[in-house]
Design a protein around this motif. Structure first.
Motif, PDB file in Angstrom:
ATOM      1  N   ASN A  61      17.236 -14.233 -17.596  1.00 29.36           N
ATOM      2  CA  ASN A  61      17.213 -12.775 -17.682  1.00 29.36           C
ATOM      3  C   ASN A  61      16.153 -12.300 -18.668  1.00 29.36           C
ATOM      4  O   ASN A  61      15.506 -11.260 -18.465  1.00 29.36           O
ATOM      5  CB  ASN A  61      18.594 -12.264 -18.093  1.00 29.36           C
ATOM      6  CG  ASN A  61      18.799 -10.804 -17.740  1.00 29.36           C
ATOM      7  OD1 ASN A  61      18.262 -10.316 -16.756  1.00 29.36           O
ATOM      8  ND2 ASN A  61      19.565 -10.100 -18.560  1.00 29.36           N
ATOM      9  N   HIS A  87      12.857 -12.473 -16.989  1.00 32.55           N
ATOM     10  CA  HIS A  87      12.772 -11.352 -16.046  1.00 32.55           C
ATOM     11  C   HIS A  87      12.450 -10.053 -16.787  1.00 32.55           C
ATOM     12  O   HIS A  87      11.596  -9.262 -16.358  1.00 32.55           O
ATOM     13  CB  HIS A  87      14.102 -11.229 -15.297  1.00 32.55           C
ATOM     14  CG  HIS A  87      14.177 -10.087 -14.338  1.00 32.55           C
ATOM     15  ND1 HIS A  87      14.919  -8.948 -14.596  1.00 32.55           N
ATOM     16  CD2 HIS A  87      13.590  -9.888 -13.140  1.00 32.55           C
ATOM     17  CE1 HIS A  87      14.785  -8.114 -13.585  1.00 32.55           C
ATOM     18  NE2 HIS A  87      13.992  -8.653 -12.685  1.00 32.55           N
ATOM     19  N   TRP A 100      10.708 -14.237 -11.073  1.00 27.15           N
ATOM     20  CA  TRP A 100      11.947 -14.261 -11.858  1.00 27.15           C
ATOM     21  C   TRP A 100      13.081 -13.514 -11.164  1.00 27.15           C
ATOM     22  O   TRP A 100      14.250 -13.826 -11.373  1.00 27.15           O
ATOM     23  CB  TRP A 100      11.700 -13.720 -13.269  1.00 27.15           C
ATOM     24  CG  TRP A 100      10.905 -14.695 -14.087  1.00 27.15           C
ATOM     25  CD1 TRP A 100       9.606 -14.589 -14.478  1.00 27.15           C
ATOM     26  CD2 TRP A 100      11.349 -15.969 -14.545  1.00 27.15           C
ATOM     27  NE1 TRP A 100       9.209 -15.704 -15.165  1.00 27.15           N
ATOM     28  CE2 TRP A 100      10.258 -16.578 -15.234  1.00 27.15           C
ATOM     29  CE3 TRP A 100      12.553 -16.662 -14.460  1.00 27.15           C
ATOM     30  CZ2 TRP A 100      10.350 -17.834 -15.814  1.00 27.15           C
ATOM     31  CZ3 TRP A 100      12.654 -17.918 -15.040  1.00 27.15           C
ATOM     32  CH2 TRP A 100      11.578 -18.493 -15.709  1.00 27.15           C
ATOM     33  N   VAL A 101      12.756 -12.546 -10.305  1.00 27.10           N
ATOM     34  CA  VAL A 101      13.796 -11.924  -9.472  1.00 27.10           C
ATOM     35  C   VAL A 101      14.407 -12.971  -8.548  1.00 27.10           C
ATOM     36  O   VAL A 101      15.631 -13.051  -8.376  1.00 27.10           O
ATOM     37  CB  VAL A 101      13.217 -10.753  -8.651  1.00 27.10           C
ATOM     38  CG1 VAL A 101      14.164 -10.349  -7.529  1.00 27.10           C
ATOM     39  CG2 VAL A 101      12.964  -9.553  -9.546  1.00 27.10           C
ATOM     40  N   LEU A 118      16.542 -15.302 -10.561  1.00 25.64           N
ATOM     41  CA  LEU A 118      17.763 -14.618 -10.972  1.00 25.64           C
ATOM     42  C   LEU A 118      18.769 -14.572  -9.824  1.00 25.64           C
ATOM     43  O   LEU A 118      19.962 -14.850 -10.013  1.00 25.64           O
ATOM     44  CB  LEU A 118      17.416 -13.201 -11.431  1.00 25.64           C
ATOM     45  CG  LEU A 118      18.402 -12.478 -12.355  1.00 25.64           C
ATOM     46  CD1 LEU A 118      18.609 -13.257 -13.643  1.00 25.64           C
ATOM     47  CD2 LEU A 118      17.872 -11.081 -12.675  1.00 25.64           C
ATOM     48  N   VAL A 151       7.175 -10.971 -12.026  1.00 28.04           N
ATOM     49  CA  VAL A 151       8.415 -10.227 -11.782  1.00 28.04           C
ATOM     50  C   VAL A 151       9.113 -10.758 -10.537  1.00 28.04           C
ATOM     51  O   VAL A 151      10.316 -11.030 -10.529  1.00 28.04           O
ATOM     52  CB  VAL A 151       8.126  -8.719 -11.637  1.00 28.04           C
ATOM     53  CG1 VAL A 151       9.366  -7.981 -11.120  1.00 28.04           C
ATOM     54  CG2 VAL A 151       7.702  -8.127 -12.974  1.00 28.04           C
TER      55      VAL A 151
END
Length: 606
Positions: free
Chosen positions: A237, A240, A202-203, A206, A199
């Protein structure tokens, strides 16, 4: 340490010790948080004990007066518990927010002190993630993590101790499913560690993608790349989303498992407790109290998993923040010189420069000077030597990539040279305090950057010593005062991000005022007039002619018409000086400069 390698540990003594340094100014908050935690743990078994006593001594004996009194006592206890938990939550959240406020300030100051080379290789979105969301997870260590975990563990110890004291046989029966709880918790924690790491990864990706693409939205639209970039965004996305779904999936399995284990414990309690009541070994109040104890045991255990996860997230965030803070990418500021006056003599003495990292590695390891004919190194400047006398104007010309901008970057020590020396008034620039050195040099860049703030603040950069009168005087000298006065609010006009509400020429003029109002001894113009129209260029050029008097100036320009009055012109090609002289001297050489001159003026029809 790379981001992929930062997995985090649920408990890291070294990280907690470092975080403890930030707790020192808030010892009172911390001490009271611990005291309230102890109070909450100490009073937690009181309510079941009161219920047990009330049931056995008053309800079963039809003593209504005693029942009413005990009801009031229990009601008062609930109010007291609520007040304690309120202040406990308030203190722990205040503690966490105070710590991350200080950490965020330190992180921001550290990032702004890093040399430009660090930003060349580090995505801005990743740094935004560190400074915002990763720091928030550290706050949770104090508000929902460490102190809460200590409180829950103490509560479990107290409750289980009271249960053993009340009836050890019944307690052992109730604790039979506990090994299943430990096993389930262990597997869940390991699974969540991996899921949470995905998480956070990927945050970060992003944030990086959004920062880059929102900043470059005009390029996307110019080249009609909306669909292609949207496809990239959808892919990131989706990853994520999948990471979050995976973590939620573990929760969706874990909590029903805990409920089943709790139901088993409750069933064992009812079975064995009922037999004990019928046998006359215990009273009904004990079984009712144990039912409450079971809820009080399993609720903290359920929450402990969440809080351990919160603690682990905070540890990962702390490790990432400290990775940034431990980054040894600051420009060394060993110099102490801050002379009252600077003449402005500049000397480059056999300067070699490259952006390659191995040069700095050699310096750190005290290895010999780099081999200048090493073909594995991409030299940006090769054996560059020149002198600019105080008050003179030096112009740098050459094709893109010739090394012009690199020359002024190393003069301000945004990058460190690999070999040779640069001297200001005969003193190596590394002997000057770096802030003093950079304040001595004012730079106007081709790519103007304006902050989302007023025109006045963009000019002064919050330097209290710069008065409004000084700004107006500088604006008048540049010829920008009239257009600023026409803006809504004048000097208090709110500039949008990067000056998007101003024309390129207006933004350039504001950046020019910003340089002049600091009254530099050395003025650097890096393509300062290339983004403006001819009328505005003439306006700026007229101001430049006045402002260069009694000030050492270095001008980089593709338009040779803007530098014909320069005292000295250096022609650079692939990092090497090919020609030095004034405009007329270089034309007579019939070399590089003459070819550039003919190319520009013939193509312009002159």
């Amino acid at each position: 340490m790379s981001e992929a390698k930062i997995t985090g540990r649920t408990y890291d003594t070294q990280l907690l010790r470092r975080l403890g340094k930030y707790l020192r100014p808030y010892r009172t908050y911390f001490v009271w948080s611990v005291i309230l935690t102890l109070i909450v743990a100490g009073i937690s078994p009181l309510l079941p004990m009161l219920v047990e006593y009330t049931l056995d001594q008053f309800i079963l004996k039809n003593n209504y007066q005693g029942l009413n009194i005990m009801t009031l006592i229990m009601f008062g206890l609930l109010i007291f518990q609520t007040a304690i938990r309120y202040y406990h939550t308030l203190l722990t959240n205040s503690l966490g927010q105070s710590v991350i406020r200080d950490l965020r300030i330190e992180t921001f100051n550290h990032i702004t002190d890093l040399r430009l080379k660090y930003f060349d290789k580090t995505p801005i979105g990743r740094l935004i993630t560190r400074t915002i969301s990763d720091l928030e997870t550290i706050a949770d260590i104090f508000s929902e993590g460490l102190i809460q975990i200590i409180g829950d563990i103490l509560q479990l110890i107290v409750i289980i101790g009271v249960m053993f004291y009340t009836d050890w046989e019944l307690t052992l029966i109730v604790l039979i499913p506990m090994p299943l709880m430990v096993i389930a918790t262990h597997f869940f924690q390991e699974a969540m560690k991996s899921a949470f790491q995905d998480v956070r990864h990927w945050v970060s990706n992003l944030n990086t993608f959004l920062q880059e693409h929102i900043s470059g939205v005009s390029i996307i639209q110019f080249f009609a790349r909306e669909k292609q970039e949207m496809d990239k965004f959808k892919a990131i996305n989706a990853e994520h989303r999948n990471a979050h779904i995976r973590s939620n999936w573990y929760f969706s399995i874990f909590f029903p498992v805990i409920e089943i284990i709790m139901a088993i414990a409750l069933g064992l309690l009812v079975w064995y407790g009922s037999k004990s009541i019928l046998a006359g070994r215990i009273s009904p109040g004990v079984v009712v109290a144990f039912i409450m104890y079971i809820n009080m045991i399993f609720r903290p255990i359920r929450e402990l998993v969440d809080k351990f996860n919160t603690l682990q997230m905070g540890m990962v965030g702390a490790e990432r923040i400290f990775t940034v803070l431990d980054t040894d990418e600051k420009t060394p500021n060993d110099g102490i010189l801050k002379p009252e006056k600077i003449k402005g003599d500049i000397t480059f003495d056999h300067v070699w420069f490259t952006y390659d990292d191995y040069i700095e590695t050699n310096k750190k390891l005290n290895l010999p000077d780099p081999i200048v004919d090493d073909h594995s190194v991409k030299w940006v400047l090769k054996d560059v030597s020149f002198t600019v006398k105080a008050g003179e104007t030096l112009a740098l010309v050459g094709a893109t990539g010739a090394g012009k901008s690199s020359t002024i970057n190393i003069l301000s020590r945004f990058y460190e040279i690999s070999k040779g020396s640069i001297r200001l008034d005969g003193v190596d620039i590394r002997s000057y305090d770096i802030n003093y050195l950079r304040k001595t040099i004012a730079t106007v860049l081709q790519d103007v950057f304006l902050f989302s703030d007023t025109v006045a603040n963009n000019i002064s950069l919050y330097d209290a010593s710069i008065t409004r009168e000084a700004m107006i005087e500088a604006a008048k000298r540049v010829g920008a005062h009239e257009f600023i006065e026409r803006l809504p609010g004048g000097y208090d006009y709110q500039v949008r991000e990067r000056g998007s509400t101003l024309s390129a020429g207006q933004a350039q003029l504001i950046s020019f005022i910003r340089a002049l109002v600091h009254d530099p001894k050395i003025l650097v113009l890096d393509e300062a007039t290339s983004s403006v129209d001819t009328e505005t260029e003439l306006l700026i050029q007229a101001a430049i002619d006045k402002l260069m008097k009694n000030r050492t100036s270095i001008v980089i320009a593709h338009r040779l018409s803007t530098i014909q009055k320069a005292d000295k012109i250096i022609v650079l090609d692939h990092g090497e000086i090919k020609e030095i002289g004034n405009h007329q001297e270089l034309l007579h050489l019939n070399g590089y400069y003459k070819r550039l001159y003919d190319l520009q003026f013939h193509s312009a029809g002159i």
